[in-house]
Write a protein that holds these residues in place. Structure first.
Motif, PDB file in Angstrom:
ATOM      1  N   SER A  13       1.680  11.161   2.827  1.00 32.24           N
ATOM      2  CA  SER A  13       2.855  11.326   1.979  1.00 32.24           C
ATOM      3  C   SER A  13       3.994  12.008   2.723  1.00 32.24           C
ATOM      4  O   SER A  13       3.775  12.771   3.669  1.00 32.24           O
ATOM      5  N   ASN A  24       4.289   7.609  -0.781  1.00 30.75           N
ATOM      6  CA  ASN A  24       2.837   7.798  -0.803  1.00 30.75           C
ATOM      7  C   ASN A  24       2.175   6.520  -0.299  1.00 30.75           C
ATOM      8  O   ASN A  24       2.261   5.479  -0.952  1.00 30.75           O
ATOM      9  N   SER A  25       1.531   6.608   0.863  1.00 31.58           N
ATOM     10  CA  SER A  25       0.902   5.427   1.464  1.00 31.58           C
ATOM     11  C   SER A  25      -0.614   5.551   1.410  1.00 31.58           C
ATOM     12  O   SER A  25      -1.181   6.572   1.819  1.00 31.58           O
ATOM     13  N   ASP A  26      -1.257   4.511   0.901  1.00 32.84           N
ATOM     14  CA  ASP A  26      -2.717   4.450   0.840  1.00 32.84           C
ATOM     15  C   ASP A  26      -3.247   4.116   2.236  1.00 32.84           C
ATOM     16  O   ASP A  26      -3.059   3.010   2.737  1.00 32.84           O
ATOM     17  N   ASN A  68      -6.529   4.702   3.067  1.00 34.53           N
ATOM     18  CA  ASN A  68      -7.980   4.781   2.940  1.00 34.53           C
ATOM     19  C   ASN A  68      -8.690   3.850   3.920  1.00 34.53           C
ATOM     20  O   ASN A  68      -9.619   4.248   4.626  1.00 34.53           O
ATOM     21  N   VAL A  85       0.404   2.650  -6.227  1.00 37.09           N
ATOM     22  CA  VAL A  85      -0.665   3.405  -5.569  1.00 37.09           C
ATOM     23  C   VAL A  85      -1.287   4.422  -6.518  1.00 37.09           C
ATOM     24  O   VAL A  85      -2.506   4.594  -6.562  1.00 37.09           O
ATOM     25  N   THR A  86      -0.457   5.119  -7.305  1.00 38.74           N
ATOM     26  CA  THR A  86      -0.976   6.167  -8.188  1.00 38.74           C
ATOM     27  C   THR A  86      -0.931   5.783  -9.658  1.00 38.74           C
ATOM     28  O   THR A  86      -1.374   6.558 -10.506  1.00 38.74           O
ATOM     29  N   ARG A 115       0.814  -1.219   0.000  1.00 38.60           N
ATOM     30  CA  ARG A 115       0.000   0.000   0.000  1.00 38.60           C
ATOM     31  C   ARG A 115       0.848   1.271   0.000  1.00 38.60           C
ATOM     32  O   ARG A 115       0.315   2.370   0.181  1.00 38.60           O
ATOM     33  N   THR A 116       2.162   1.123  -0.180  1.00 44.31           N
ATOM     34  CA  THR A 116       3.044   2.287  -0.224  1.00 44.31           C
ATOM     35  C   THR A 116       3.795   2.335  -1.546  1.00 44.31           C
ATOM     36  O   THR A 116       4.315   1.326  -2.012  1.00 44.31           O
ATOM     37  N   GLU A 152      -5.275  13.875  -0.991  1.00 43.32           N
ATOM     38  CA  GLU A 152      -6.200  12.956  -1.649  1.00 43.32           C
ATOM     39  C   GLU A 152      -5.965  13.004  -3.142  1.00 43.32           C
ATOM     40  O   GLU A 152      -5.638  14.053  -3.697  1.00 43.32           O
ATOM     41  N   THR A 153      -6.134  11.871  -3.795  1.00 44.75           N
ATOM     42  CA  THR A 153      -6.101  11.850  -5.249  1.00 44.75           C
ATOM     43  C   THR A 153      -7.439  12.365  -5.766  1.00 44.75           C
ATOM     44  O   THR A 153      -8.411  12.507  -5.014  1.00 44.75           O
ATOM     45  N   LEU A 196      -4.179   9.602   1.018  1.00 47.51           N
ATOM     46  CA  LEU A 196      -2.769   9.227   1.087  1.00 47.51           C
ATOM     47  C   LEU A 196      -2.068   9.953   2.230  1.00 47.51           C
ATOM     48  O   LEU A 196      -2.395  11.098   2.549  1.00 47.51           O
TER      49      LEU A 196
END
Length: 226
Positions: free
Chosen positions: A90, A109-111, A113, A50-51, A28-29, A81-82, A88
């Motif tokens: 970051s 960048n770690s998710d 959510n 992630v992105t 998730r990172t 946020e995306t 995220l």
């Protein structure tokens, strides 16, 4: 050593560590290494999905705005946020040349959510007869474009939205406001940026240069009269 040579040295040393960091931090990172001397195609190494970006991709809009400042500072555990609503956590760390100029940047960048949702559930379960917390202020939305064209288009749409007038109805003042907004966002670091925004605003590239000159003149300190 030139700034580009220094950046290449950083990429040579830190680049191989990027996949190791991503593996250690979990799926998730995402770990990204930017070469700031190769704007706007700054992504020199990336691991994690992630992105959904890749090597040779551009920075985020927030990254572009940060990189263009004279002395950007390291940022740790900031929330963003995306555009799709993914939360995220970051962090960004800069590598500098001997002269102190930022030449590379390592980003995590770690998710989070699922953790955010779990936190909200735990907060509601541990509340004692109190109403649920009020809605928090909206978090800043950060775009993670896969291409330079996507980055440019997103910046232009944001600037036009801030002005609040569609391009075909804009007067000169509106168009100057769009150019000012884009200049502050670092848009003109993008290759062929002048041609792109000239086409969107239906003016010549020379008109865009005139707007930029006007804005630069407005920022110059006025000489004392007398």
């Amino acid at each position: 050593m030139s700034q580009r040579a220094h950046a290449s040295r950083v990429v040579e040393i830190v680049g191989p560590i990027v996949p190791l960091l991503a593996a250690a931090l979990g799926p998730r990172t995402e770990v990204v290494l930017h070469d700031l001397t190769r704007m706007p195609n700054t992504i020199a190494a990336i691991a994690g999905s992630v992105t959904g970006r890749g090597i040779g991709g551009p920075p985020t809009d927030l990254g572009l705005r940060t990189f263009r400042t004279e002395d950007p500072q390291d940022m740790v555990n900031y929330r963003t946020e995306t555009a799709e609503g993914l939360v995220l956590k970051s962090s960004s760390m800069f590598f500098r040349s001997q002269g102190g100029k930022p030449v590379a940047c390592l980003c995590l960048n770690s998710d989070v959510n699922d953790l955010e949702r779990a936190k909200e559930v735990l907060q509601s379960l541990t509340a004692f007869g109190e109403p649920l917390p009020a809605m928090r202020d909206a978090s800043p939305v950060e775009s993670f474009p896969s291409t330079v064209d996507e980055l440019a288009d997103g910046l232009i749409r944001a600037a036009i939205s801030d002005v609040g007038v569609p391009p075909h109805l804009m007067k000169k003042a509106h168009k100057v406001a769009v150019v000012r907004d884009l200049e502050q966002r670092g848009f003109f670091a993008i290759r062929e940026a002048v041609d792109v925004i000239a086409q969107r605003l239906d003016v010549s590239r020379y008109t865009i240069y005139n707007y930029l000159n006007e804005l630069a003149s407005d920022q110059e300190p006025q000489a004392d009269a007398g």
